[in-house]
Scaffold this active site. Structure first.
Site, short mmCIF file in Angstrom:
data_model
loop_
_atom_site.label_atom_id
_atom_site.label_comp_id
_atom_site.label_asym_id
_atom_site.label_seq_id
_atom_site.Cartn_x
_atom_site.Cartn_y
_atom_site.Cartn_z
N GLU A 164 -5.76 -7.01 11.25
CA GLU A 164 -7.26 -6.42 10.79
C GLU A 164 -8.19 -7.53 10.98
OE1 GLU A 164 -6.26 -5.60 6.86
OE2 GLU A 164 -6.24 -3.52 7.23
N ASP A 217 0.76 -1.19 0.04
CA ASP A 217 0.03 -0.14 0.01
C ASP A 217 0.99 1.21 0.08
OD1 ASP A 217 -2.11 -1.76 0.40
OD2 ASP A 217 -1.85 -1.57 2.60
N ASP A 277 -2.12 -2.46 13.33
CA ASP A 277 -2.32 -1.52 12.18
C ASP A 277 -2.44 -0.17 12.67
OD1 ASP A 277 -4.57 -1.18 9.28
OD2 ASP A 277 -2.73 -0.14 9.75
N GLU A 294 1.59 -3.67 10.77
CA GLU A 294 1.15 -3.79 9.45
C GLU A 294 2.08 -2.91 8.15
OE1 GLU A 294 -1.74 -1.81 6.88
OE2 GLU A 294 -3.32 -3.35 7.21
P1 P6P Z 1 -11.63 -1.18 -0.84
C1 P6P Z 1 -8.41 0.58 3.94
O1 P6P Z 1 -7.59 0.47 2.74
C2 P6P Z 1 -8.75 -1.08 4.13
O2 P6P Z 1 -7.46 -1.62 4.45
C3 P6P Z 1 -9.88 -1.26 5.14
O3 P6P Z 1 -9.71 -0.41 6.04
C4 P6P Z 1 -11.06 -1.33 4.32
O4 P6P Z 1 -12.07 -1.94 4.80
C5 P6P Z 1 -10.45 -1.70 2.99
O5 P6P Z 1 -9.25 -1.49 2.83
C6 P6P Z 1 -11.35 -0.93 1.76
O6 P6P Z 1 -10.85 -1.66 0.52
O7 P6P Z 1 -11.10 -2.07 -1.58
O8 P6P Z 1 -13.06 -1.18 -0.87
O9 P6P Z 1 -10.82 0.25 -1.13
#
Ligand code: P6P
Length: 283
Positions: A227, A35, A83, A64
């Site tokens: 998470e 990320d 996290d 994380e």
């Molecule tokens: P998407 C935030 O980046 C995260 O890790 C979680 O908090 C959240 O549920 C998910 O990713 C959102 O992912 O693919 O819906 O943007």
């Protein structure tokens, strides 16, 4: 355990202040899950690390945001996976974000988690602590102390649905299940921040949060250690269930620190619907 929770309260106050004052710009680095990091990810990670490394009951920590674990205190007994700022990319659109802590004994696996704590940085700052029960606390911004509000329990059946994952890549049986929930009148509540999304379902009586395996991400997106296991612990202790589609999430082990898994968290009625849908489903 109390010492760790006290450290987390101090961490929450410092991260709350950082969110309000620090630059949310991106840094040129990626975290261990690939990320893009924002400066607040790095700042928050440093805040957590500083406090946990000096918490005597902690033997090891893993973030994380980092590849490997870090030794803390040799006489400690708890492993803490965290996290530091989940959903940080939402800060620049002023949506709620959170910090997540899984507290493990004997090592990192679903079976070894013994407590979970999360913080929601929103219009108010709230902390949820799951041990034998699940307790909600709210930050008194004048004293910077968290005050107990109430115990949290999930209803047998709720009315909120948080459908994660890219819909274009949902497996057909998953899409049919989600469509059926909406036909039953469930309200769509999904911000893209796992912490506020799951907090809302927990506080508003229940429902379902789903981040499934998809054609583009068969193992899902959310990380087991940092998470999934913590929120699975919270939802189980609040009287709900948490599964990967077939198994209880807390029965899962890890191959690597940053493993992901499909995950469903919710009230009993909704999770039983998930299990029925995924039982023998073909991709
Ligand atoms: P998407 C935030 O980046 C995260 O890790 C979680 O908090 C959240 O549920 C998910 O990713 C959102 O992912 O693919 O819906 O943007």
């Amino acid at each position: 355990m109390t010492e760790i929770i006290n450290s987390i309260q101090k961490i929450a106050v410092e991260i709350k202040d950082a969110i309000k004052t620090k630059d949310t710009g991106k840094v040129e680095s990626l975290n261990s899950s690939g990320d893009i990091q924002v400066k607040l990810d790095v700042i928050s990670d440093e805040i957590v690390e500083r406090h946990l490394l000096k918490t005597s009951s902690v033997i090891e920590i893993i973030s994380e945001e980092k590849e490997d674990a870090m030794p803390a205190n040799p006489n400690g007994k708890y492993f803490v996976a965290y996290d530091p700022l989940d959903g940080s990319s939402l800060i620049d659109v002023d949506l709620s974000v959170g910090s997540i802590f899984g507290i493990y004994k004997g090592g990192y696996s679903g079976e070894n988690i013994v407590a979970a704590v999360y913080i929601v940085y929103g219009p108010r700052v709230e902390m949820v602590v799951a041990r034998d029960t699940v307790e909600l606390f709210r930050l008194n911004e004048e004293t910077n102390e968290f005050e107990f509000v109430k115990e949290l329990r999930l209803e047998e059946k709720g009315k909120i649905l948080g459908p994660g994952g890219t819909q274009k890549y949902w497996y057909p049986y998953h899409k049919e299940m989600i469509d059926n929930f909406f036909k039953d009148g469930y309200r769509l509540r999904y911000s893209g921040g796992m912490v506020p999304d799951l907090h809302q379902i927990l506080l508003k009586g229940g429902g379902l949060f789903a981040y499934p395996g998809t054609e583009d991400k068969p193992k899902g997106k959310l990380r087991k250690l940092f998470e999934v296991f913590p929120f699975a612990y919270v939802y189980n202790k609040a009287g709900g269930l948490a599964v990967d589609g077939k198994n209880d999430l807390l029965d899962l082990d890890i191959d690597g620190y940053h493993d992901t898994t499909p995950c469903f968290f919710g009230s009993n009625y909704e999770i039983k619907k998930v299990l029925k849908t995924y039982e023998g489903a073909e991709k």
